[in-house]
Design a protein around this motif. Structure first.
Motif, PDB file in Angstrom:
ATOM      1  N   PRO B  88     -17.444  36.809  42.078  1.00 44.66           N
ATOM      2  CA  PRO B  88     -17.023  37.286  40.853  1.00 44.66           C
ATOM      3  C   PRO B  88     -18.056  38.810  40.820  1.00 44.66           C
ATOM      4  N   HIS B 237      -7.056  34.678  40.743  1.00 44.40           N
ATOM      5  CA  HIS B 237      -8.518  34.523  40.110  1.00 44.40           C
ATOM      6  C   HIS B 237      -8.152  33.219  38.670  1.00 44.40           C
ATOM      7  N   TYR B 240     -10.375  30.362  38.247  1.00 45.91           N
ATOM      8  CA  TYR B 240     -12.124  30.678  37.386  1.00 45.91           C
ATOM      9  C   TYR B 240     -11.582  30.575  36.084  1.00 45.91           C
ATOM     10  N   PHE B 245     -14.539  33.998  35.022  1.00 40.78           N
ATOM     11  CA  PHE B 245     -13.328  34.593  34.940  1.00 40.78           C
ATOM     12  C   PHE B 245     -14.122  35.861  34.026  1.00 40.78           C
ATOM     13  N   PHE B 248     -14.852  39.201  36.324  1.00 35.23           N
ATOM     14  CA  PHE B 248     -13.312  39.880  36.619  1.00 35.23           C
ATOM     15  C   PHE B 248     -13.089  40.960  35.744  1.00 35.23           C
TER      16      PHE B 248
END
Lengths: 446, 409
Positions: B88, B237, B240, B245, B248
């Motif tokens: 990320p 993701h 994540y 997260f 992203f």
């Protein structure tokens, strides 16, 4: 090992035969089975918690790149024991359970069950016409709300966000109507053996006509969102192909069967509830793919609206007639009435049983606590639900409770076409294929 | 004085200030973008959208961001820890970097110094953006690979294939711009559009190809196959959570803003005002150009939202086919035409010759497209060879009046 292990259920031999125990933890055996083959494949476990497997459907996919080589469906994650529970309730209470099976088409579940019970009681021809017309109207409204979910979520699963909200707007309109008529939006236990639980509120037919008018207008909008959209056509045309032979082999009914060209609709083929008195058409397509099913459902909406309009006209003519069978040994004793404190038992009725008629009180007590008796035997009744042939097989031993009630749920039968439709396609096509079957897991597992 | 020379005079502290400003603009516009997207989508879909946190729900994305940051951070047992954490960071850092060469204003006064709101002006600015965004793909691929589970892996693979193919189409669509502007520096391209017409008009096909491929490049609907929630749950993701997260999420939106900014710069005249409204560029000491720039960026962002609100998702193979078999060949032919016209012009060919050449090209293109169309009809009619007769008894069609909605195809 010589015997083939069922990857889903380990088995052991007992004196009563082979006993299978279906449990989780089957993952390792599946993976090791695949591991033995030389081809490079991956297994994906889709569901039971997955955004687009319609509730808790589990799909075990074998992929070669993005191509699906094998699909296995796993069901049972929403098993609620409804059929078994029904055996421990009286004939009227069973409606409350049956309505919760396929939660998108409650009225159909109730009607199929009640038609079977009425057949056993031998009162099929004594059901008041007004009750039958109300049933038809409610079923068609329900077909619309159910198709709206099928179309909306189907589009959502293929990535189109917008149509879902528009479909749910129309579903809301129908559910509001349900609430006004029955007091509940879903699972309303409105259809009862012998008729329906209560008459329509005053002025309802006018409202129904308004609803039909606004729905018809909305459907035009909804059609514009998807019909002719290039991406939508690419995602649906030729996808999930299952021809007539395939459908009949697997016992598929409903829009999926009609999309393969067979105009099989029980409302026409084996009319019930007086469907022979309504003017409507059976909708078919011959593409046998996801797009065909989508078109069939879209066109069925209009036919449902036509039936509702005719039902509203009939209801106006039948104003004031009973909605429950005349036989007081079967008919639920009280009609609900709107009092100052809301909907409840009719005061007139309470006055009668408490003040003037001992016999009425006894009837009321017997019917409510124990229920009526149904002659021993069995009956089978089918209706055309939004998903296909929905049937109830009811067995009675002559008591106040069903001995056994089995439902032929269209979702369950239709679901077995998943592999036939999606093997050899891409991962994304499975989603479209399952959406076009429109299975409701509540109905599959019961 | 060119922009490059102007920026070259910036002292170190001013560069630092501008870097912070660029970062702040990116983060702020992400917050605003999320809110705008939710509100606009809601309007398109009979909903209200967030309207509780702050005036008109403006602070909703801020509170969502705080909530995300405070969530439990989970690293799956099967994950490759180091790569899982780096992914990320790569994705986010690269998005911000691409903003460095975007000219956001004309000449303005910043803390008493004459400069432009642009961090630097590279002679190969646009190539730099392409390079940086393709490094950003590593973030997605590594995230998918390192998660150690199937959905992210599929999502990561899809995403890498997708971004690489659409980068080709995107790069080709930019070639025509380079030919026309005679430079790869973003500031020079903006300047050349100010002298002539906007590239969106002159190089319309390039513009269309760029807009399509920027949607593909950023993994957005209808090309959001990498995170197709209907198929792959969350795509790359899926595993994540928490801040990773959020990174992203931030990367996705900064990326959208970056490609929109690039589109405005290369095709819609950058920070310049609409033709005929040039006097507004002097307002607020030149800062008004920032408003023009973001108006154009928002125009593209609105296209993103509009697409998301109305279209279904393409299938992976269809999407790749579209990229390789339609966008790239069309770009190549278009570049050929632009280059030929340019050479004709520079060699001093008479106007009539250029017009004749253009007319000839139009006729050839029309002839080819009609041929393709006719061929398509033929293929359709010769569809599906006759298969074996079904060996399962099929019921004869009952005598019921029915409507065939598929038109008996």
């Amino acid at each position: 090992m010589t015997t083939h292990l069922d990857p889903y259920a380990s088995s052991r031999e007992t004196t009563e035969g082979t006993v299978f125990s279906v449990t989780g933890g089957d993952w390792d055996s599946l993976v090791s089975e695949i591991g033995e083959s030389k081809e490079e494949r991956i297994i994906v476990n889709m569901g039971p918690q997955h955004p687009s497997t319609h509730g808790v459907l589990r799909l075990v996919l074998e992929l070669e790149g993005e191509t699906v080589t094998e699909v296995r469906t796993g069901i049972g994650y929403l098993h609620t024991g409804i059929e078994k529970n029904i055996e421990f309730r009286n004939w009227t209470q069973a409606v409350t359970f049956a309505t919760r099976m396929d939660y998108l088409s409650p009225i159909f579940n109730e009607t199929a069950y009640c038609l079977a019970v009425e057949k056993l009681l031998g009162i099929t021809n004594d059901i008041p016409e007004r009750a039958s017309v109300i049933r038809v109207m409610m079923m068609e409204l329900n077909r619309i709300s159910s198709h709206m979910v099928a179309l909306g979520t189907g589009a959502l699963e293929l990535g189109a966000m917008g149509p879902m909200f528009f479909a749910f707007r129309d579903r809301e309109i129908v559910l509001d109507t349900f609430e006004e008529i029955t007091g509940l939006r879903m699972n309303m236990a409105y259809v009862r053996p012998g008729g329906v639980s209560q008459d329509l509120p005053a002025g309802m037919t006018t409202k129904i006509r308004d609803v039909v008018k606004s729905l018809r207008k909305n459907f035009e909008d909804n059609a514009k969102l998807l019909i002719g959209n290039t991406i939508w056509m690419k995602r649906t045309e030729g996808i999930g192909y299952l021809d007539l032979a395939g459908c009949t082999t697997l016992g598929i009914t409903g829009p999926v069967l009609r999309s393969a060209g067979l105009p099989w609709d029980l409302r026409k083929m084996q009319p019930y509830c007086g469907y022979e008195n309504y003017e409507f058409e059976v909708i078919t397509a011959d593409t046998a793919d996801v797009y065909g099913r989508f078109l069939v459902r879209m066109a069925e909406l209009e036919q449902s609206l036509r039936i509702i309009e005719q039902a509203a006209d009939k209801l106006d003519k039948l104003e004031g007639q009973p909605v429950m069978v005349a036989d007081k040994k079967i008919a639920w004793p009280a009609q609900l009435a709107l009092g100052a404190d809301g909907l409840g038992n009719s005061l007139d009725h309470i006055r009668e049983i408490m003040g003037s008629s001992m016999e009425s009180l006894i009837h009321h007590f017997k019917l409510v606590t124990e229920g009526f008796r149904v002659p021993a035997g069995q009956a089978y009744a089918t209706v055309e639900s939004p998903r296909g042939e929905l049937a109830a097989h009811v067995v009675s031993d002559g008591g106040t409770r069903p001995y056994r009630v089995h439902f032929r749920e269209p979702s369950f039968n239709n679901l077995q076409s998943t592999s036939a439709m999606s093997e050899g396609g891409m991962v994304a096509d499975i989603i479209g294929a399952v959406a076009s079957i429109d299975p409701v897991m509540g109905g599959v597992d019961r | 004085m060119t922009t490059a020379q102007l920026l070259g005079q910036d002292p170190g502290w001013l560069i630092a200030v501008k870097a912070v400003m660029v970062f702040a603009i990116c983060v702020l516009s992400t917050l605003m973008a999320v809110w705008t997207e939710r509100r606009v989508l809601a309007k398109m879909q009979l909903r209200t959208g967030p309207n509780r946190v702050g005036p008109a729900g403006l602070l909703q994305s801020l509170s969502d961001g705080v909530k995300l940051a405070l969530k439990e951070d989970i690293i799956p047992a099967a994950a490759d820890k180091v790569v899982f954490i780096i992914a990320p960071i790569i994705a986010t850092a690269m998005c911000f970097m691409s903003f460095a060469v975007i000219p956001m204003t004309g000449v303005v006064n910043l803390f008493g110094r004459k400069t432009a709101l642009q961090l630097t002006d590279l002679p190969v600015g646009v190539l730099y953006i392409l390079a940086v965004t393709s490094i950003g793909v590593y973030g997605v691929v590594l995230a998918g690979w390192s998660s150690g589970s199937t959905y992210p892996l599929l999502g990561g693979l899809r995403s890498s294939a997708q971004v690489i193919s659409y980068e080709v189409a995107m790069g080709l669509s930019l070639v025509a711009v380079f030919i026309y502007a005679g430079s790869m520096s973003t500031a020079d391209i903006v300047g050349s559009q100010h002298q002539h017409l906007w590239n969106a008009i002159v190089l319309f096909p390039s513009f269309v190809i760029y807009v399509i491929s920027m949607v593909g490049e950023t993994n957005r609907a209808p090309f959001d196959l990498a995170e197709a929630e209907g198929e792959l749950v969350g795509g790359f993701h899926t595993e994540y959570s928490s801040l990773k997260f959020a990174l992203f999420f931030l990367a996705e939106y900064v990326n959208i803003i970056a490609v929109s900014a690039l589109a405005s710069t290369l095709f819609l005249g950058g920070w310049h005002a609409l033709p005929g409204l040039g006097f507004t560029e002097q307002w607020l000491g030149g800062w008004f150009t920032l408003i023009w720039f973001f108006a154009k960026v928002n125009f593209f962002f609105f296209i993103f939202m509009w697409l998301r609100g109305s279209l279904p998702r393409l299938r992976y193979d269809q999407f790749m086919k579209f990229g390789w078999k339609v966008l790239i060949p069309v770009s190549l032919i278009w570049i050929l035409i632009v280059a030929s016209l340019r050479v004709l012009q520079q060699e001093g060919a008479p106007r009539s010759a250029i017009l004749a050449f253009a007319a000839g090209v139009v006729i050839i293109v029309m002839a080819i497209s009609s041929l393709v169309e006719r061929n398509k009809e033929k293929v359709r009619s010769a569809d599906l060879p006759e298969g074996e007769a079904p060996n399962f008894p099929v019921p004869s069609l009952p005598n019921v009046q029915s409507i065939n909605v598929s038109g008996g195809k």
